[in-house]
Design a protein around this motif. Structure first.
Motif, PDB file in Angstrom:
ATOM      1  N   UNK A 122       0.813  -1.212   0.000  1.00 44.79           N
ATOM      2  CA  UNK A 122       0.000   0.000   0.000  1.00 44.79           C
ATOM      3  C   UNK A 122       0.846   1.261   0.000  1.00 44.79           C
ATOM      4  N   UNK A 123       0.350   2.279  -0.682  1.00 45.43           N
ATOM      5  CA  UNK A 123       0.942   3.613  -0.661  1.00 45.43           C
ATOM      6  C   UNK A 123      -0.156   4.600  -0.308  1.00 45.43           C
ATOM      7  N   UNK A 124       0.162   5.560   0.526  1.00 47.14           N
ATOM      8  CA  UNK A 124      -0.840   6.531   0.937  1.00 47.14           C
ATOM      9  C   UNK A 124      -0.909   7.714  -0.013  1.00 47.14           C
ATOM     10  N   UNK A 125      -2.091   8.328  -0.031  1.00 47.47           N
ATOM     11  CA  UNK A 125      -2.269   9.580  -0.755  1.00 47.47           C
ATOM     12  C   UNK A 125      -1.688  10.701   0.090  1.00 47.47           C
ATOM     13  N   UNK A 126      -0.782  11.476  -0.478  1.00 44.39           N
ATOM     14  CA  UNK A 126      -0.120  12.545   0.244  1.00 44.39           C
ATOM     15  C   UNK A 126      -0.964  13.808   0.242  1.00 44.39           C
ATOM     16  N   UNK A 127      -0.510  14.809   0.975  1.00 42.80           N
ATOM     17  CA  UNK A 127      -1.274  16.039   1.109  1.00 42.80           C
ATOM     18  C   UNK A 127      -1.460  16.764  -0.215  1.00 42.80           C
ATOM     19  N   UNK A 128      -0.549  16.540  -1.162  1.00 50.01           N
ATOM     20  CA  UNK A 128      -0.681  17.187  -2.469  1.00 50.01           C
ATOM     21  C   UNK A 128      -1.598  16.409  -3.411  1.00 50.01           C
ATOM     22  N   UNK A 129      -2.204  15.327  -2.904  1.00 51.56           N
ATOM     23  CA  UNK A 129      -3.127  14.538  -3.712  1.00 51.56           C
ATOM     24  C   UNK A 129      -2.486  13.377  -4.447  1.00 51.56           C
ATOM     25  N   UNK A 130      -1.160  13.301  -4.440  1.00 48.28           N
ATOM     26  CA  UNK A 130      -0.462  12.244  -5.171  1.00 48.28           C
ATOM     27  C   UNK A 130      -0.400  10.973  -4.339  1.00 48.28           C
ATOM     28  N   UNK A 131      -0.613   9.845  -4.990  1.00 54.10           N
ATOM     29  CA  UNK A 131      -0.436   8.545  -4.352  1.00 54.10           C
ATOM     30  C   UNK A 131       0.919   8.001  -4.788  1.00 54.10           C
ATOM     31  N   UNK A 132       1.759   7.657  -3.818  1.00 58.27           N
ATOM     32  CA  UNK A 132       3.075   7.139  -4.157  1.00 58.27           C
ATOM     33  C   UNK A 132       4.190   8.115  -3.830  1.00 58.27           C
ATOM     34  N   UNK A 133       5.269   8.035  -4.583  1.00 59.20           N
ATOM     35  CA  UNK A 133       6.457   8.856  -4.341  1.00 59.20           C
ATOM     36  C   UNK A 133       6.298  10.229  -4.983  1.00 59.20           C
ATOM     37  N   UNK A 134       6.424  11.262  -4.171  1.00 58.62           N
ATOM     38  CA  UNK A 134       6.359  12.638  -4.650  1.00 58.62           C
ATOM     39  C   UNK A 134       7.763  13.223  -4.580  1.00 58.62           C
ATOM     40  N   UNK A 135       8.461  13.366  -5.709  1.00 59.30           N
ATOM     41  CA  UNK A 135       9.865  13.778  -5.693  1.00 59.30           C
ATOM     42  C   UNK A 135      10.075  15.116  -4.994  1.00 59.30           C
ATOM     43  N   UNK A 136      11.072  15.196  -4.126  1.00 59.66           N
ATOM     44  CA  UNK A 136      11.367  16.448  -3.422  1.00 59.66           C
ATOM     45  C   UNK A 136      11.833  17.537  -4.385  1.00 59.66           C
ATOM     46  N   UNK A 137      11.557  18.774  -4.018  1.00 58.58           N
ATOM     47  CA  UNK A 137      11.944  19.908  -4.846  1.00 58.58           C
ATOM     48  C   UNK A 137      12.812  20.933  -4.124  1.00 58.58           C
ATOM     49  N   UNK A 138      12.743  20.964  -2.804  1.00 57.01           N
ATOM     50  CA  UNK A 138      13.463  22.000  -2.062  1.00 57.01           C
ATOM     51  C   UNK A 138      14.958  21.671  -2.017  1.00 57.01           C
ATOM     52  N   UNK A 139      15.753  22.532  -2.632  1.00 49.77           N
ATOM     53  CA  UNK A 139      17.192  22.283  -2.722  1.00 49.77           C
ATOM     54  C   UNK A 139      17.849  22.205  -1.353  1.00 49.77           C
ATOM     55  N   UNK A 140      17.298  22.923  -0.375  1.00 48.92           N
ATOM     56  CA  UNK A 140      17.910  22.948   0.956  1.00 48.92           C
ATOM     57  C   UNK A 140      17.151  22.083   1.956  1.00 48.92           C
ATOM     58  N   UNK A 141      16.414  21.088   1.481  1.00 46.02           N
ATOM     59  CA  UNK A 141      15.661  20.219   2.369  1.00 46.02           C
ATOM     60  C   UNK A 141      16.537  19.209   3.099  1.00 46.02           C
ATOM     61  N   UNK A 142      15.944  18.545   4.071  1.00 43.43           N
ATOM     62  CA  UNK A 142      16.617  17.516   4.866  1.00 43.43           C
ATOM     63  C   UNK A 142      15.746  16.259   4.744  1.00 43.43           C
TER      64      UNK A 142
END
Length: 227
Positions: A164-184
């Motif tokens: 199972x994969x959950x639906x994320x807050x952005x509505x996507x189910x599965x892997x939502x690729x990170x975008x913030x260059x300075x993320x952790x």
């Protein structure tokens, strides 16, 4: 040791740790969080106040992501799982191909040290707890077969039956690729003492709570920033 690939049947999930005070944010939706605890890892109550406009599916997301005193699995110390990847190094930048700049999808992961025979399933959660971005969820998988010790490249694109994969807050189910260059970016693996039953379209917070309640061990691999 077995490797999980899109043609095999298994399950996955991941969930972050509780903190005494913090902010959970997913996409453009931000939530103020306050967690009262009676000690390291023992949560008594939590209050989640929505601070930005959000759709109904985002309500109550999440008093559970980010680091701090509280950890999943209650007050008892958790066993440690070793997490690694052939493409991600601890403390190094996330390769651009696994971010929104690329097209590689979810990265490969491997782990060891899952307690047996207590572990009945494994979960994986990917979040960003970088300063100012606490609580951005990028991937939640659950019900991995406890004998599985590795995920192949882009497994999120074509899951085996039962996983199972959950639906994320952005509505996507599965892997939502990170975008913030300075993320952790934290890739956390959880050993659970049973499979978790999650209804289709269940709120993200409810599903994560179920994972948290069954956690008996965890381990983490962290990528700092994006290439």
């Amino acid at each position: 040791m077995s490797k999980l690939t899109p043609s095999m049947s298994t399950i996955v999930a991941d969930y972050g740790a509780l903190r005494d005070h913090g902010t959970a944010r997913s996409g453009q939706d931000t939530y103020e969080i306050r967690v009262a605890s009676s000690g390291m890892g023992q949560r008594r109550s939590s209050t989640i106040a929505r601070r930005a406009t959000a759709s109904a599916v985002l309500v109550a997301a999440l008093a559970v992501v980010t680091s701090g005193c509280g950890i999943l699995g209650g007050g008892a110390p958790l066993d440690s799982i070793s997490v690694s990847s052939s493409r991600i190094k601890e403390g190094a930048p996330l390769p651009a191909g696994y971010s929104c700049k690329g097209t590689l999808g979810s990265p490969p992961l491997r782990w060891s040290g899952v307690p047996t025979p207590q572990t009945k399933s494994v979960a994986v959660v990917v979040d960003n707890n970088g300063a100012g971005f606490d609580g951005e969820m990028h991937w939640v998988l659950y019900n991995i077969d406890p004998r599985t010790t590795e995920l192949g490249d882009n497994i999120a694109q074509s899951l085996p039956a039962g996983m199972g994969q959950l639906r994320l807050a952005n509505g996507k189910v599965g892997y939502s690729p990170p975008c913030r260059a300075d993320g952790n970016y934290r890739f956390t693996v959880y050993a659970l003492d049973r499979k978790v039953e999650i209804k289709e379209n269940a709120p993200l917070s409810d599903a994560l709570q179920r994972i948290a309640e069954r956690t008996i061990a965890r381990g983490r691999l962290t990528a700092v920033h994006i290439e």
